[in-house]
Structures are given as C-alpha cells and as structure tokens.
Design a protein around this motif. Structure first.
Motif, mmCIF file in Angstrom:
data_model
loop_
_atom_site.group_PDB
_atom_site.id
_atom_site.type_symbol
_atom_site.label_atom_id
_atom_site.label_comp_id
_atom_site.label_asym_id
_atom_site.label_seq_id
_atom_site.Cartn_x
_atom_site.Cartn_y
_atom_site.Cartn_z
ATOM 1 N N ASN A 296 0.826 -1.207 0.000
ATOM 2 C CA ASN A 296 0.000 0.000 0.000
ATOM 3 C C ASN A 296 0.866 1.265 0.000
ATOM 4 O OD1 ASN A 296 -2.321 1.573 0.039
ATOM 5 N ND2 ASN A 296 -2.527 1.472 2.271
ATOM 6 N N LEU A 297 1.774 1.317 -0.942
ATOM 7 C CA LEU A 297 2.710 2.434 -0.991
ATOM 8 C C LEU A 297 2.004 3.745 -1.305
ATOM 9 C CD1 LEU A 297 5.642 0.590 -2.702
ATOM 10 C CD2 LEU A 297 5.832 1.904 -0.592
ATOM 11 N N LYS A 298 2.533 4.821 -0.742
ATOM 12 C CA LYS A 298 1.992 6.160 -0.912
ATOM 13 C C LYS A 298 3.057 7.059 -1.539
ATOM 14 C CE LYS A 298 -0.673 5.543 3.345
ATOM 15 N NZ LYS A 298 -0.976 6.090 4.697
ATOM 16 N N PRO A 299 2.657 8.131 -2.209
ATOM 17 C CA PRO A 299 3.652 9.039 -2.789
ATOM 18 C C PRO A 299 4.659 9.554 -1.755
ATOM 19 C CG PRO A 299 1.497 9.507 -3.690
ATOM 20 C CD PRO A 299 1.282 8.486 -2.614
ATOM 21 N N GLU A 300 4.235 9.730 -0.512
ATOM 22 C CA GLU A 300 5.146 10.212 0.522
ATOM 23 C C GLU A 300 6.177 9.172 0.946
ATOM 24 O OE1 GLU A 300 1.784 10.309 0.556
ATOM 25 O OE2 GLU A 300 0.980 9.905 2.580
ATOM 26 N N ASP A 301 6.057 7.931 0.442
ATOM 27 C CA ASP A 301 7.081 6.923 0.687
ATOM 28 C C ASP A 301 8.253 7.064 -0.284
ATOM 29 O OD1 ASP A 301 4.435 4.580 1.281
ATOM 30 O OD2 ASP A 301 5.687 5.559 2.796
ATOM 31 N N THR A 302 8.130 7.941 -1.260
ATOM 32 C CA THR A 302 9.198 8.160 -2.222
ATOM 33 C C THR A 302 10.448 8.656 -1.522
ATOM 34 O OG1 THR A 302 7.680 8.624 -4.040
ATOM 35 C CG2 THR A 302 9.900 9.532 -4.216
ATOM 36 N N ALA A 303 11.570 7.944 -1.730
ATOM 37 C CA ALA A 303 12.820 8.286 -1.050
ATOM 38 C C ALA A 303 13.918 7.339 -1.505
ATOM 39 C CB ALA A 303 12.662 8.199 0.466
ATOM 40 N N LEU A 304 15.123 7.668 -1.099
ATOM 41 C CA LEU A 304 16.259 6.759 -1.228
ATOM 42 C C LEU A 304 16.291 5.929 0.060
ATOM 43 C CD1 LEU A 304 18.615 6.068 -3.132
ATOM 44 C CD2 LEU A 304 19.985 7.763 -1.906
ATOM 45 N N TYR A 305 16.218 4.627 -0.093
ATOM 46 C CA TYR A 305 16.154 3.733 1.058
ATOM 47 C C TYR A 305 17.529 3.125 1.337
ATOM 48 C CZ TYR A 305 11.109 4.007 1.423
ATOM 49 O OH TYR A 305 9.819 4.462 1.622
ATOM 50 N N TYR A 306 17.961 3.248 2.600
ATOM 51 C CA TYR A 306 19.252 2.742 3.035
ATOM 52 C C TYR A 306 19.061 1.652 4.084
ATOM 53 C CZ TYR A 306 21.099 7.229 1.274
ATOM 54 O OH TYR A 306 21.444 8.314 0.512
ATOM 55 N N CYS A 307 19.936 0.643 4.068
ATOM 56 C CA CYS A 307 20.001 -0.269 5.201
ATOM 57 C C CYS A 307 21.296 0.012 5.964
ATOM 58 C CB CYS A 307 19.921 -1.737 4.767
ATOM 59 S SG CYS A 307 21.309 -2.348 3.798
ATOM 60 N N ALA A 308 21.276 -0.334 7.245
ATOM 61 C CA ALA A 308 22.398 -0.034 8.107
ATOM 62 C C ALA A 308 22.498 -1.091 9.199
ATOM 63 C CB ALA A 308 22.231 1.352 8.725
ATOM 64 N N ALA A 309 23.700 -1.257 9.746
ATOM 65 C CA ALA A 309 23.958 -2.266 10.768
ATOM 66 C C ALA A 309 24.348 -1.612 12.081
ATOM 67 C CB ALA A 309 25.063 -3.200 10.307
ATOM 68 N N SER A 310 23.795 -2.142 13.164
ATOM 69 C CA SER A 310 24.051 -1.605 14.493
ATOM 70 C C SER A 310 24.336 -2.735 15.474
ATOM 71 C CB SER A 310 22.836 -0.808 14.977
ATOM 72 O OG SER A 310 23.005 -0.389 16.308
ATOM 73 N N GLY B 180 24.709 1.058 3.699
ATOM 74 C CA GLY B 180 24.762 0.798 2.274
ATOM 75 C C GLY B 180 24.662 2.090 1.486
ATOM 76 N N GLN B 181 24.635 1.967 0.150
ATOM 77 C CA GLN B 181 24.612 3.135 -0.729
ATOM 78 C C GLN B 181 23.199 3.587 -1.070
ATOM 79 O OE1 GLN B 181 27.451 4.890 -1.707
ATOM 80 N NE2 GLN B 181 28.207 3.601 -0.056
ATOM 81 N N GLY B 182 22.217 2.774 -0.779
ATOM 82 C CA GLY B 182 20.829 3.177 -0.995
ATOM 83 C C GLY B 182 20.238 2.652 -2.287
ATOM 84 N N THR B 183 18.907 2.515 -2.301
ATOM 85 C CA THR B 183 18.156 2.137 -3.491
ATOM 86 C C THR B 183 16.923 3.042 -3.570
ATOM 87 O OG1 THR B 183 17.137 0.290 -4.689
ATOM 88 C CG2 THR B 183 16.838 0.310 -2.303
ATOM 89 N N GLN B 184 16.631 3.543 -4.768
ATOM 90 C CA GLN B 184 15.576 4.522 -4.934
ATOM 91 C C GLN B 184 14.214 3.857 -5.056
ATOM 92 O OE1 GLN B 184 15.773 7.954 -4.915
ATOM 93 N NE2 GLN B 184 13.531 7.979 -5.078
ATOM 94 N N VAL B 185 13.258 4.395 -4.305
ATOM 95 C CA VAL B 185 11.858 3.986 -4.403
ATOM 96 C C VAL B 185 11.048 5.220 -4.775
ATOM 97 C CG1 VAL B 185 9.841 3.153 -3.151
ATOM 98 C CG2 VAL B 185 12.082 2.095 -2.760
ATOM 99 N N THR B 186 10.310 5.124 -5.869
ATOM 100 C CA THR B 186 9.483 6.236 -6.330
ATOM 101 C C THR B 186 8.040 5.773 -6.467
ATOM 102 O OG1 THR B 186 11.352 7.183 -7.541
ATOM 103 C CG2 THR B 186 9.153 7.973 -8.117
ATOM 104 N N VAL B 187 7.125 6.482 -5.796
ATOM 105 C CA VAL B 187 5.707 6.135 -5.826
ATOM 106 C C VAL B 187 4.945 7.309 -6.426
ATOM 107 C CG1 VAL B 187 3.727 5.345 -4.501
ATOM 108 C CG2 VAL B 187 6.052 4.788 -3.723
ATOM 109 N N SER B 188 4.257 7.059 -7.516
ATOM 110 C CA SER B 188 3.494 8.117 -8.179
ATOM 111 C C SER B 188 2.008 7.948 -7.898
ATOM 112 C CB SER B 188 3.764 8.112 -9.674
ATOM 113 O OG SER B 188 3.489 6.847 -10.224
ATOM 114 N N SER B 189 1.317 9.071 -7.885
ATOM 115 C CA SER B 189 -0.121 9.046 -7.561
ATOM 116 C C SER B 189 -0.967 8.813 -8.789
ATOM 117 C CB SER B 189 -0.512 10.366 -6.906
ATOM 118 O OG SER B 189 -0.194 11.438 -7.771
#
Length: 123
Positions: free
Chosen positions: A85-99, A114-123
């Motif tokens: 149920n993705l929304k346009p406001e979920d559009t971003a570069l997504y990063y994972c990280a270790a702690s 990580g370097q990130g992966t782009q997620v783009t959600v259009s309305s």
C-alpha cells in the motif's frame, strides 16, 4: 567490517507493493541488528524499521506501521523490507544499516551503511 548492498528499488503506482533487500558481506552478519532508513531530497534521513540480529523482534516508524514488514534470512545474509500500500510520501532513497544495538531508531547508533536504493511512488 560488514559491507551492505541494497537492491529492489523501483517506480510504482500508489497502492502497489515493492520489496527491497539488503545483502551483507565481509563480516559476521548475525552479530548485527539491521535497520532501514529513508531520505528524500532536502530532508533528514529518517528511521523506517529495524530487526534484531536474531530476527525475533522488530520496530517500525508510525508512518509505515501496518504497511511495511521487515524480515531477515540468516542463511542468505539478507534483510528484506516488504512495502505494501505504498503512498507518494514513501518516495525516497532507502538505506540499510547495521548496528550493535537492538531496536534503536537513531541514525548515530548505526555503524555501517549501504549506498541506498531509490523507491518512487506516483499518484
């Protein structure tokens, strides 16, 4: 030192689903708690979800709770973020990280990124 690589981003329509993955190498994956963060242009990187190193506990940002699910596969050294149920406001570069710390949402508590992966959600 662990290296993290994200994959699976893309462009979808609002209401669609997408899965992004984080694959680790070069270090003991099972020693680390893994988190997902996202960042849009001009905004701070924000916490999305995290999972403990054993996979038994998770934590989510309120904005994604009930729509996103984080999971990990120790045999594949992979953490997956299933986004529904993705929304346009979920559009971003997504990063994972270790702690080394479990269930933390502060960026400063994550050591490897990580370097990130782009997620783009259009309305």
């Amino acid at each position: 030192q662990v290296q993290l690589v994200e994959s699976g981003g893309g462009s979808v329509q609002a209401g669609d689903s997408l899965r992004v993955s984080c694959t680790a190498s070069g270090g003991p994956f099972s020693d680390y708690n893994i988190g997902w963060f996202r960042q849009s242009p001009g905004t701070a990187r924000q916490f999305v979800a995290t999972i403990t190193r054993t996979g038994d506990m998770t934590k989510y940002a309120d904005s994604v709770k009930g729509r996103f699910t984080i999971s990990r596969d120790g045999a594949k050294n992979t953490v997956t973020l299933q986004m529904n149920n993705l929304k346009p406001e979920d559009t971003a570069l997504y990063y994972c990280a270790a702690s080394s710390w479990p269930l933390v949402s502060a960026r400063q508590m994550y050591k490897f990124w990580g370097q990130g992966t782009q997620v783009t959600v259009s309305s």
